[in-house]
Write a protein that holds these residues in place. Structure first.
Motif, PDB file in Angstrom:
ATOM      1  N   GLU A  87       0.853  -1.187   0.000  1.00  0.00           N
ATOM      2  CA  GLU A  87       0.000   0.000   0.000  1.00  0.00           C
ATOM      3  C   GLU A  87       0.877   1.220   0.000  1.00  0.00           C
ATOM      4  O   GLU A  87       1.943   1.228   0.624  1.00  0.00           O
ATOM      5  CB  GLU A  87      -0.895   0.007   1.249  1.00  0.00           C
ATOM      6  CG  GLU A  87      -1.941  -1.081   1.212  1.00  0.00           C
ATOM      7  CD  GLU A  87      -2.536  -1.345   2.582  1.00  0.00           C
ATOM      8  OE1 GLU A  87      -2.320  -0.518   3.498  1.00  0.00           O
ATOM      9  OE2 GLU A  87      -3.182  -2.395   2.738  1.00  0.00           O
ATOM     10  N   THR A  88       0.406   2.269  -0.666  1.00  0.00           N
ATOM     11  CA  THR A  88       1.160   3.529  -0.641  1.00  0.00           C
ATOM     12  C   THR A  88       0.198   4.673  -0.925  1.00  0.00           C
ATOM     13  O   THR A  88      -1.029   4.468  -0.906  1.00  0.00           O
ATOM     14  CB  THR A  88       2.331   3.492  -1.651  1.00  0.00           C
ATOM     15  OG1 THR A  88       3.070   4.700  -1.547  1.00  0.00           O
ATOM     16  CG2 THR A  88       1.844   3.330  -3.101  1.00  0.00           C
ATOM     17  N   GLN A  89       0.762   5.853  -1.155  1.00  0.00           N
ATOM     18  CA  GLN A  89      -0.083   6.994  -1.502  1.00  0.00           C
ATOM     19  C   GLN A  89       0.416   7.568  -2.807  1.00  0.00           C
ATOM     20  O   GLN A  89       1.626   7.669  -3.002  1.00  0.00           O
ATOM     21  CB  GLN A  89       0.051   8.081  -0.432  1.00  0.00           C
ATOM     22  CG  GLN A  89      -0.581   7.727   0.883  1.00  0.00           C
ATOM     23  CD  GLN A  89      -0.761   8.986   1.728  1.00  0.00           C
ATOM     24  OE1 GLN A  89      -1.860   9.479   1.880  1.00  0.00           O
ATOM     25  NE2 GLN A  89       0.323   9.511   2.237  1.00  0.00           N
ATOM     26  N   HIS A  90      -0.499   7.966  -3.658  1.00  0.00           N
ATOM     27  CA  HIS A  90      -0.087   8.655  -4.887  1.00  0.00           C
ATOM     28  C   HIS A  90      -0.510  10.107  -4.804  1.00  0.00           C
ATOM     29  O   HIS A  90      -1.630  10.412  -4.385  1.00  0.00           O
ATOM     30  CB  HIS A  90      -0.732   7.990  -6.107  1.00  0.00           C
ATOM     31  CG  HIS A  90       0.040   6.788  -6.567  1.00  0.00           C
ATOM     32  ND1 HIS A  90       1.194   6.338  -5.948  1.00  0.00           N
ATOM     33  CD2 HIS A  90      -0.162   5.925  -7.609  1.00  0.00           C
ATOM     34  CE1 HIS A  90       1.662   5.279  -6.547  1.00  0.00           C
ATOM     35  NE2 HIS A  90       0.846   4.986  -7.576  1.00  0.00           N
ATOM     36  N   ARG A  91       0.454  10.957  -5.195  1.00  0.00           N
ATOM     37  CA  ARG A  91       0.132  12.394  -5.144  1.00  0.00           C
ATOM     38  C   ARG A  91      -0.586  12.803  -6.432  1.00  0.00           C
ATOM     39  O   ARG A  91      -0.090  12.548  -7.531  1.00  0.00           O
ATOM     40  CB  ARG A  91       1.406  13.204  -4.968  1.00  0.00           C
ATOM     41  CG  ARG A  91       1.090  14.673  -4.745  1.00  0.00           C
ATOM     42  CD  ARG A  91       2.246  15.424  -4.191  1.00  0.00           C
ATOM     43  NE  ARG A  91       3.370  15.426  -5.120  1.00  0.00           N
ATOM     44  CZ  ARG A  91       4.483  16.122  -4.924  1.00  0.00           C
ATOM     45  NH1 ARG A  91       4.610  16.842  -3.820  1.00  0.00           N
ATOM     46  NH2 ARG A  91       5.466  16.085  -5.779  1.00  0.00           N
ATOM     47  N   LYS A  92      -1.708  13.463  -6.228  1.00  0.00           N
ATOM     48  CA  LYS A  92      -2.466  13.937  -7.392  1.00  0.00           C
ATOM     49  C   LYS A  92      -1.894  15.261  -7.866  1.00  0.00           C
ATOM     50  O   LYS A  92      -1.079  15.880  -7.183  1.00  0.00           O
ATOM     51  CB  LYS A  92      -3.950  14.102  -6.988  1.00  0.00           C
ATOM     52  CG  LYS A  92      -4.632  12.738  -6.793  1.00  0.00           C
ATOM     53  CD  LYS A  92      -5.970  12.843  -6.095  1.00  0.00           C
ATOM     54  CE  LYS A  92      -7.023  13.525  -6.919  1.00  0.00           C
ATOM     55  NZ  LYS A  92      -8.315  13.570  -6.201  1.00  0.00           N
ATOM     56  N   LYS A  93      -2.369  15.674  -9.037  1.00  0.00           N
ATOM     57  CA  LYS A  93      -1.872  16.942  -9.607  1.00  0.00           C
ATOM     58  C   LYS A  93      -2.168  18.095  -8.649  1.00  0.00           C
ATOM     59  O   LYS A  93      -1.364  19.012  -8.488  1.00  0.00           O
ATOM     60  CB  LYS A  93      -2.530  17.182 -10.981  1.00  0.00           C
ATOM     61  CG  LYS A  93      -1.912  18.339 -11.752  1.00  0.00           C
ATOM     62  CD  LYS A  93      -2.605  18.523 -13.099  1.00  0.00           C
ATOM     63  CE  LYS A  93      -2.124  19.792 -13.785  1.00  0.00           C
ATOM     64  NZ  LYS A  93      -2.909  20.042 -15.002  1.00  0.00           N
ATOM     65  N   ASP A  94      -3.328  18.024  -7.935  1.00  0.00           N
ATOM     66  CA  ASP A  94      -3.691  19.138  -7.039  1.00  0.00           C
ATOM     67  C   ASP A  94      -2.935  19.045  -5.693  1.00  0.00           C
ATOM     68  O   ASP A  94      -3.177  19.804  -4.771  1.00  0.00           O
ATOM     69  CB  ASP A  94      -5.208  19.164  -6.806  1.00  0.00           C
ATOM     70  CG  ASP A  94      -5.703  17.898  -6.106  1.00  0.00           C
ATOM     71  OD1 ASP A  94      -4.847  17.081  -5.664  1.00  0.00           O
ATOM     72  OD2 ASP A  94      -6.917  17.721  -5.993  1.00  0.00           O
ATOM     73  N   GLY A  95      -2.043  18.097  -5.549  1.00  0.00           N
ATOM     74  CA  GLY A  95      -1.196  18.024  -4.337  1.00  0.00           C
ATOM     75  C   GLY A  95      -1.748  17.107  -3.266  1.00  0.00           C
ATOM     76  O   GLY A  95      -1.039  16.766  -2.320  1.00  0.00           O
ATOM     77  N   THR A  96      -3.003  16.707  -3.407  1.00  0.00           N
ATOM     78  CA  THR A  96      -3.552  15.818  -2.382  1.00  0.00           C
ATOM     79  C   THR A  96      -3.077  14.390  -2.665  1.00  0.00           C
ATOM     80  O   THR A  96      -2.589  14.093  -3.739  1.00  0.00           O
ATOM     81  CB  THR A  96      -5.094  15.875  -2.351  1.00  0.00           C
ATOM     82  OG1 THR A  96      -5.563  15.493  -3.647  1.00  0.00           O
ATOM     83  CG2 THR A  96      -5.603  17.253  -1.988  1.00  0.00           C
ATOM     84  N   PHE A  97      -3.265  13.542  -1.674  1.00  0.00           N
ATOM     85  CA  PHE A  97      -2.764  12.176  -1.793  1.00  0.00           C
ATOM     86  C   PHE A  97      -3.904  11.172  -1.806  1.00  0.00           C
ATOM     87  O   PHE A  97      -4.912  11.352  -1.116  1.00  0.00           O
ATOM     88  CB  PHE A  97      -1.835  11.871  -0.607  1.00  0.00           C
ATOM     89  CG  PHE A  97      -0.498  12.527  -0.755  1.00  0.00           C
ATOM     90  CD1 PHE A  97       0.566  11.806  -1.287  1.00  0.00           C
ATOM     91  CD2 PHE A  97      -0.300  13.855  -0.388  1.00  0.00           C
ATOM     92  CE1 PHE A  97       1.807  12.415  -1.428  1.00  0.00           C
ATOM     93  CE2 PHE A  97       0.928  14.457  -0.533  1.00  0.00           C
ATOM     94  CZ  PHE A  97       1.987  13.735  -1.054  1.00  0.00           C
ATOM     95  N   LEU A  98      -3.693  10.136  -2.530  1.00  0.00           N
ATOM     96  CA  LEU A  98      -4.695   9.076  -2.623  1.00  0.00           C
ATOM     97  C   LEU A  98      -4.070   7.788  -2.099  1.00  0.00           C
ATOM     98  O   LEU A  98      -3.029   7.353  -2.594  1.00  0.00           O
ATOM     99  CB  LEU A  98      -5.053   8.843  -4.093  1.00  0.00           C
ATOM    100  CG  LEU A  98      -6.297   9.508  -4.657  1.00  0.00           C
ATOM    101  CD1 LEU A  98      -6.411   9.126  -6.141  1.00  0.00           C
ATOM    102  CD2 LEU A  98      -7.536   9.046  -3.921  1.00  0.00           C
ATOM    103  N   PRO A  99      -4.670   7.191  -1.068  1.00  0.00           N
ATOM    104  CA  PRO A  99      -4.135   5.913  -0.647  1.00  0.00           C
ATOM    105  C   PRO A  99      -4.461   4.841  -1.699  1.00  0.00           C
ATOM    106  O   PRO A  99      -5.601   4.785  -2.178  1.00  0.00           O
ATOM    107  CB  PRO A  99      -4.876   5.624   0.659  1.00  0.00           C
ATOM    108  CG  PRO A  99      -5.941   6.645   0.785  1.00  0.00           C
ATOM    109  CD  PRO A  99      -5.845   7.629  -0.321  1.00  0.00           C
ATOM    110  N   VAL A 100      -3.458   4.066  -2.048  1.00  0.00           N
ATOM    111  CA  VAL A 100      -3.660   3.062  -3.089  1.00  0.00           C
ATOM    112  C   VAL A 100      -3.059   1.723  -2.682  1.00  0.00           C
ATOM    113  O   VAL A 100      -2.143   1.664  -1.872  1.00  0.00           O
ATOM    114  CB  VAL A 100      -3.018   3.522  -4.430  1.00  0.00           C
ATOM    115  CG1 VAL A 100      -3.778   4.665  -5.052  1.00  0.00           C
ATOM    116  CG2 VAL A 100      -1.555   3.870  -4.237  1.00  0.00           C
TER     117      VAL A 100
END
Ligand SMILES: Nc1nc2c(ncn2[C@@H]2O[C@@H]3COP(=O)(O)O[C@H]4[C@@H](O)[C@H](n5cnc6c(=O)[nH]c(N)nc65)O[C@@H]4COP(=O)(O)O[C@H]3[C@H]2O)c(=O)[nH]1
Length: 853
Positions: A87-100
């Motif tokens: 599991e990790t987090q991906h940073r979106k273009k708007d700077g927020t993170f998505l746990p994936v």
């Protein structure tokens, strides 16, 4: 249709692109350099990028847990494993993170290495499942009493596994509550962990130090921009730490136990879900810490219960024993099984009555606790004294539930204390109360008599001639005598009265609750009568008497100490009256005592005021009729009292310690006078100077005299010192040595008042002396048919045999002179020739005498 036909049916490239773009999972291909070489539509749309934009990025831009080095290692591991999920987090273009949640696969294509990832955003349910999984495991560890460190390490690991770019730590406060200690921080750089070990908490001590200090979360998204980290900016930079979110772990409602922290290597603010997660995890840490503490306390109580040297009983609320510890068995001898179910009173001493236990019960009901001494009975039947403390524990509703009885055996301590008290208050020889206890009791009796309106009568006893008996019989003999005297005194008084030994040969008897003084007369007469019977010391029958002074409270004094003084004065009066009698205290005695005090005060000034004079009385040589000797006798010319007799003021001077100065003044004056008279009256002229026994207690003056004599000429035998038999009785080796020093200094020694004391020629033999002066009392009664005559004759004969010259004192008549002459006396002193005369008159007398001879 065969498989190959199916796949041939379509343009495979078009087909796969279309399929890949339309599925919900995100698919990415990333090469060894980290370039994103393929991303399906779901992937770039979910991250907020266009297709062009995503291909311009590297994996490091969207997954901050990867650096080129980490990526290289990741690919290596992937190559070995084939595929890997995490599991990790991906940073979106708007700077927020998505746990994936990622499933990574290793692919080699045309000789190049790729990471093909199938990615799914994590939904809340998954997160919840993960949390549930962590919680269950933590609770399981707690239930199995796993070490706290292990549980906390598991928590930290759980968080890190969920998000590998997170570095987690749990620090706990030490017992002083001032310093943070590392409990679990497996991923924090070792150098950083070491640098913050024992971090002192405070208002601006990074995230953890501040959170522990304030008891509130401290969320620092960018360490380098936060003032609370100012002292640690360099440290954080050195170890590549950019953000730190810290929440306090609060146990038992408001007690900060430590901190739970998440670090990132890039500046990062937490999402709401992150904060919730931290709170959740710190809560799990709290449960683990609280359980650990409780377990520790239980372990401690159990070990105290088992290992303490104090006996413990646990009672139910009805007072029945439900548990005991090993110390109880050791102290009492009872096994737990023998006492459980019984009431502790069963094992108490019959000395304690019902009222005693009722009082304890009352205290326990009212205050919940009791402490004091209880006498118990051991299994052996032996009684012992316990110091007992009882406390109550309450149940959840605050109602008394158990009583905990703690006790220790203080029998030996009590015995020791009693022994010390006894030694401090009782005379070791006679076992009578000593001076201390006597005074204390008299004080109490005086208060009591005051209250009840009764009288206290004090009898003060001093044995007559005890010193002589003691010297003759030795100390052991003296001790036997004192023990017998104490026994007889006790036999005379009632149980309520009190006999004490003040020391030496002084005793007191206190008669209580008397209404008239008749009782005193009766007791005093009985004592004198009882003492008349001989006392056997070894095999010798010894006779002793006593002088008793009697005084009455409140008739004669207002307080205990005046009463003692009065009794002492009355005792002296009884002694003066001729011993073996009792004497009541009178106002006259008080007057005399006051006068003594006044005179002592005046005596101090007498030397300074030149109020002393020396008179000289001639000693006539019976053979030649020549006067070559004189006795110096001091006089005090008092301003109002006139001439005061030395018999009156010398004892006062001795008492006040003034005798040393006065005696020294006389000695030096006489030395001077003797040398003058050696040139004026006779070359061998000698003056006798009286030395008080008290002067032998402070002999520093003697050395001064010896020096004076040594520094002058013609001093040999110009002085003679007269000492009393008392000095000889005290003849310690030191006194004997002092007398020898006198003789070595060329000073002769005479024994004064011979016959009045415990006359013994044995003393004289032991210490070399030159003259014996027979006391006036013998001379006064001397007549041919008197009993004193043969006595004096014998003394003279024996003295001559020992090589001593004899002086007869107080010769007043020609008859006395003739008798003394006939029995060989050497010198005559007395009014027959001359009274003590002032210096000038003495000189004239001697010159006239010389002319007659
Ligand atoms: N009735 C009668 N008395 C006679 C006769 N001949 C001498 N006396 C008295 O007998 C005392 C002899 O002195 P003591 O036995 O040494 O007794 C002395 C001596 O113990 C002491 N004393 C006197 N001067 C000194 C002194 O300088 N130092 C010390 N420590 N004691 C002194 O005081 C005592 C009393 O001295 P004093 O009153 O001077 O009394 C003297 C003297 O006056 C006599 O024929 N008849």
């Amino acid at each position: 249709m065969p498989v190959a036909d199916h796949e041939d049916f379509l343009d495979f490239t078009l087909f796969s692109r279309f399929s890949l773009d339309k599925i919900q999972d995100w698919i990415t291909w990333i090469n060894a350099a980290g370039d994103i070489v393929y991303a399906n539509e779901a992937a770039y749309t979910a991250l907020g990028y266009s297709k062009q934009e995503i291909y311009a990025l590297k994996i490091f831009d969207i997954d901050l847990s990867f650096t080129p080095e980490v990526w290289a290692t990741h690919l290596q591991r992937l190559k070995a494993l084939g595929s890997r999920s995490f599991e990790t987090q991906h940073r979106k273009k708007d700077g927020t993170f998505l746990p994936v949640e990622i499933n990574s696969n290793y692919i080699e294509y045309h000789g190049l290495e790729y990471n093909c990832a199938i990615i799914r955003p994590m939904v809340d349910r998954q997160r919840a499942e993960k949390r549930e999984q962590i919680k269950n495991h933590v609770l399981d560890l707690v239930a199995h009493n796993a070490p706290l460190k292990e549980i906390l390490a598991y928590l930290v690991r759980g968080v890190e596994e969920e998000n590998p770019e997170r570095l987690c730590s749990i620090h706990l406060l030490d017992s002083s509550k001032q310093f943070l200690r590392n409990y679990a921080a497996p991923s924090l750089p070792a150098g950083y962990s070491a640098a913050i070990e024992n971090l002192k908490v405070g208002p601006d001590v990074g995230s953890c130090g501040t959170a522990a200090f304030e008891g509130k979360p401290v969320i620092v998204a960018d360490i380098q921009a936060d003032s609370r980290w100012r002292d640690y900016h360099a440290l954080a930079a050195e170890y590549d730490l950019a953000s730190c979110w810290s929440v306090p772990i609060i146990v038992d409602h408001n007690d900060v136990a430590g901190t739970f922290a998440i670090y990132h290597r890039y500046p990062q603010a937490p999402a709401q879900a992150d904060l919730e997660q931290m709170e959740y995890l710190s809560n799990l840490a709290r449960i683990a810490i609280e359980r650990h503490r409780t377990a520790e306390e239980l372990r401690l109580s159990d070990s105290i219960f088992k290992n303490t040297s104090e006996a413990m009983l646990v009672l139910d609320i009805n007072g029945m024993i439900i548990a005991t510890n090993p110390a109880f068995t050791k102290i009492s001898g009872y096994q737990s099984s023998e006492v459980i179910g019984h009431h502790p009173v069963t094992f108490g001493s019959p000395r304690h009555d019902r009222d005693f236990y009722d009082a304890i019960r009352k205290d326990l009901q009212e205050r919940g606790s009791w402490r004091g001494e209880i006498c118990g009975v051991k299994k052996t039947g032996e009684e012992y004294i316990n110091w007992v403390t009882v406390n109550t524990t309450n149940d959840d509703k605050g109602q008394p539930f158990r009583r905990v009885v703690l006790f220790s055996d203080i029998t030996e301590k009590k015995k020791h204390e009693e022994r010390i008290w006894y030694e401090a208050n009782y005379d070791a020889l006679t076992h009578l109360p000593n001076r201390r206890l006597f005074q204390e009791r008299l004080q109490q009796e005086v208060f009591r008599a005051n209250r009840l309106g009764t009288k206290v009568i004090l009898l003060y006893l001093d044995l007559d001639g005890f010193k002589e008996v003691n010297d003759a019989m030795g100390h052991q003999g003296g001790d036997q005598l004192l023990i017998e005297v104490a026994r007889r005194l006790n036999a005379v008084v009632r149980v309520t009265d009190c006999t004490s030994r003040l020391g030496g040969d002084e005793f007191t008897v206190t008669l209580l609750d008397v209404h008239d003084t008749q009782a005193a007369t009766k007791v005093a007469s009985s004592i004198l009568e009882l003492l008349q019977a001989p006392i056997m010391v070894d095999t010798h029958a010894t006779y002793i008497s006593a002088s008793i002074g009697i005084t009455v409270y409140p008739d004669d004094a207002d307080d205990a100490s005046s009463l003692i003084k009065n009794a002492d004065q009355a005792m002296y009066q009884a002694k003066k009256l001729g011993r073996n009698q009792y004497s009541f205290y009178t106002q006259e005695m008080q007057y005399v005592a006051n006068r003594r005090t006044e005179q002592k005060r005046e005596l101090r000034n007498a030397l300074l005021n030149h109020e002393f004079e020396i008179y000289f009385q001639p000693l006539v040589n019976l053979r030649t009729g020549i006067v070559t000797k004189a006795e110096a006798l001091i006089r005090w010319r008092h301003a109002s009292m006139g001439m005061v007799s030395p018999a009156e003021f010398i004892p006062l001077a001795e008492d006040a310690g003034l005798i040393h100065e006065i005696g020294s003044w006389v000695f030096i004056e006489c030395l001077d006078q003797a040398l003058k008279w050696r040139s004026q009256l006779h070359p061998d002229f000698q003056i006798s100077v009286n030395l008080s026994p008290v002067q032998f207690k402070h002999t520093a003056y003697f050395e001064r005299w010896f020096n004076l004599i040594a520094s002058a000429a013609n001093t040999h035998n110009c002085l003679c010192v007269e000492i009393t038999e008392g000095v000889l009785l005290d003849a310690s080796a030191k006194t004997a040595q002092q007398l020898l020093r006198f003789r070595e200094a060329g000073i002769e020694v005479a024994i004064d008042d011979f016959g009045t004391g415990y006359s013994s020629l044995a003393y004289i033999k032991r210490i070399e002396v030159d003259y014996l002066k027979i006391d006036r009392s013998f001379i006064t009664n001397i007549a041919a048919e008197s009993t004193d005559y043969p006595l004096v004759e014998a003394i003279i004969m024996m003295a001559h045999k020992l090589g001593l010259k004899v002086v007869a004192e107080g010769v007043e008549t020609e008859a006395q002179l003739a008798l003394l002459d006939s029995i060989g006396c050497d010198y005559i002193q007395g009014y027959y020739y001359a009274k003590p005369l002032p210096r000038a008159e003495f000189e004239a007398w001697v010159l006239a005498q010389q002319q007659q001879v």
